[in-house]
Design an enzyme around this catalytic site. Sequence first.
Site, mmCIF file in Angstrom:
data_model
loop_
_atom_site.group_PDB
_atom_site.id
_atom_site.type_symbol
_atom_site.label_atom_id
_atom_site.label_comp_id
_atom_site.label_asym_id
_atom_site.label_seq_id
_atom_site.Cartn_x
_atom_site.Cartn_y
_atom_site.Cartn_z
ATOM 1 N N ASP A 111 16.762 -4.064 -1.845
ATOM 2 C CA ASP A 111 15.328 -3.782 -1.707
ATOM 3 C C ASP A 111 14.797 -3.253 -3.034
ATOM 4 O O ASP A 111 15.429 -2.440 -3.691
ATOM 5 C CB ASP A 111 15.119 -2.753 -0.584
ATOM 6 C CG ASP A 111 13.677 -2.677 -0.145
ATOM 7 O OD1 ASP A 111 13.381 -3.081 0.997
ATOM 8 O OD2 ASP A 111 12.830 -2.201 -0.944
ATOM 9 N N ASN A 140 11.408 -4.228 11.179
ATOM 10 C CA ASN A 140 10.022 -3.919 11.481
ATOM 11 C C ASN A 140 9.343 -5.196 11.956
ATOM 12 O O ASN A 140 9.396 -6.224 11.269
ATOM 13 C CB ASN A 140 9.320 -3.365 10.237
ATOM 14 C CG ASN A 140 9.877 -2.008 9.822
ATOM 15 O OD1 ASN A 140 10.177 -1.175 10.675
ATOM 16 N ND2 ASN A 140 10.037 -1.792 8.540
ATOM 17 N N GLN A 175 5.849 -3.397 9.072
ATOM 18 C CA GLN A 175 6.215 -4.649 8.400
ATOM 19 C C GLN A 175 5.172 -4.982 7.337
ATOM 20 O O GLN A 175 3.964 -4.969 7.604
ATOM 21 C CB GLN A 175 6.315 -5.807 9.415
ATOM 22 C CG GLN A 175 6.838 -7.091 8.778
ATOM 23 C CD GLN A 175 7.101 -8.213 9.790
ATOM 24 O OE1 GLN A 175 6.699 -8.117 10.944
ATOM 25 N NE2 GLN A 175 7.769 -9.258 9.337
ATOM 26 N N VAL A 230 6.196 -7.514 4.739
ATOM 27 C CA VAL A 230 6.505 -8.896 4.341
ATOM 28 C C VAL A 230 6.786 -9.679 5.619
ATOM 29 O O VAL A 230 7.719 -9.341 6.373
ATOM 30 C CB VAL A 230 7.725 -8.958 3.397
ATOM 31 C CG1 VAL A 230 8.019 -10.407 3.014
ATOM 32 C CG2 VAL A 230 7.490 -8.112 2.134
ATOM 33 N N HIS A 265 13.289 -9.864 8.261
ATOM 34 C CA HIS A 265 14.333 -9.275 7.423
ATOM 35 C C HIS A 265 14.946 -8.085 8.123
ATOM 36 O O HIS A 265 14.248 -7.315 8.789
ATOM 37 C CB HIS A 265 13.802 -8.876 6.042
ATOM 38 C CG HIS A 265 12.534 -8.080 6.068
ATOM 39 N ND1 HIS A 265 11.297 -8.661 6.302
ATOM 40 C CD2 HIS A 265 12.309 -6.760 5.905
ATOM 41 C CE1 HIS A 265 10.371 -7.727 6.260
ATOM 42 N NE2 HIS A 265 10.949 -6.552 6.037
ATOM 43 N N HIS A 289 16.775 -4.622 7.437
ATOM 44 C CA HIS A 289 17.107 -3.604 6.435
ATOM 45 C C HIS A 289 18.500 -3.069 6.763
ATOM 46 O O HIS A 289 18.733 -2.608 7.891
ATOM 47 C CB HIS A 289 16.130 -2.430 6.501
ATOM 48 C CG HIS A 289 14.703 -2.753 6.161
ATOM 49 N ND1 HIS A 289 14.139 -2.455 4.936
ATOM 50 C CD2 HIS A 289 13.716 -3.331 6.893
ATOM 51 C CE1 HIS A 289 12.865 -2.825 4.927
ATOM 52 N NE2 HIS A 289 12.581 -3.351 6.109
HETATM 53 P P1 DGP Z 1 9.047 -4.180 5.602
HETATM 54 O O1 DGP Z 1 8.177 -2.984 5.317
HETATM 55 O O2 DGP Z 1 9.984 -3.975 6.773
HETATM 56 O O3 DGP Z 1 8.244 -5.453 5.694
HETATM 57 O O4 DGP Z 1 9.986 -4.308 4.316
HETATM 58 C C1 DGP Z 1 9.705 -5.099 3.212
HETATM 59 C C2 DGP Z 1 10.581 -4.644 2.101
HETATM 60 O O5 DGP Z 1 10.592 -5.643 1.100
HETATM 61 C C3 DGP Z 1 10.148 -3.349 1.425
HETATM 62 O O6 DGP Z 1 11.118 -2.327 1.663
HETATM 63 C C4 DGP Z 1 10.073 -3.683 -0.048
HETATM 64 C C5 DGP Z 1 10.773 -5.020 -0.139
HETATM 65 N N1 DGP Z 1 10.218 -5.908 -1.136
HETATM 66 C C6 DGP Z 1 8.935 -6.320 -1.233
HETATM 67 N N2 DGP Z 1 8.794 -7.171 -2.270
HETATM 68 C C7 DGP Z 1 10.029 -7.317 -2.815
HETATM 69 C C8 DGP Z 1 10.523 -8.071 -3.921
HETATM 70 O O7 DGP Z 1 9.812 -8.800 -4.608
HETATM 71 N N3 DGP Z 1 11.851 -7.953 -4.183
HETATM 72 C C9 DGP Z 1 12.685 -7.162 -3.433
HETATM 73 N N4 DGP Z 1 13.970 -7.109 -3.792
HETATM 74 N N5 DGP Z 1 12.249 -6.442 -2.384
HETATM 75 C C10 DGP Z 1 10.924 -6.514 -2.100
#
Ligand code: DGP
Length: 115
Positions: free
Chosen positions: A31, A88, A95, A97, A101, A103
């Site tokens: 992350d 999420n 959430q 994205v 996914h 975590h």
């Molecule tokens: P959520 O809030 O459950 O949708 O988690 C999305 C996660 O994605 C958040 O913890 C940050 C991560 N994230 C967002 N953009 C990027 C990215 O470009 N690269 C990586 N490695 N993680 C990302």
Amino acid sequence: MSEETIFSKIIRGEIPCDKVYETDEVLAFRDINPAAPVHVLVIPKRSIVHVGQAHQDDALLLGKLMLAAKEVARLEGLEESGFRLVINNGAEVGQTVFHLHVHVLGGRAFSWPPG
Ligand code: DGP
């Protein structure tokens, strides 16, 4: 199917990621904003918005996501200490994205219930 997201670009290699584990169907990477010493995201390459939009046809893929999360935990040395899996589902619960996914979190103590 979900819309195009930042994770679609990561899957296609258009945006770099710190890859931890990969199969034909699943990708795991660190992350960008870690909430714990170990914070890895496990995603299906075939996009699903979240569990709430999964179908019977997705059952095998959902199982593979869980097993990939287990493998990530093993690779990250969390077998003994334990790990937390978080999904999420929807903006209201955090959430950001909209590509499913998991975590994988570990390396510190966690409280319950989550905030
Ligand atoms: P959520 O809030 O459950 O949708 O988690 C999305 C996660 O994605 C958040 O913890 C940050 C991560 N994230 C967002 N953009 C990027 C990215 O470009 N690269 C990586 N490695 N993680 C990302």
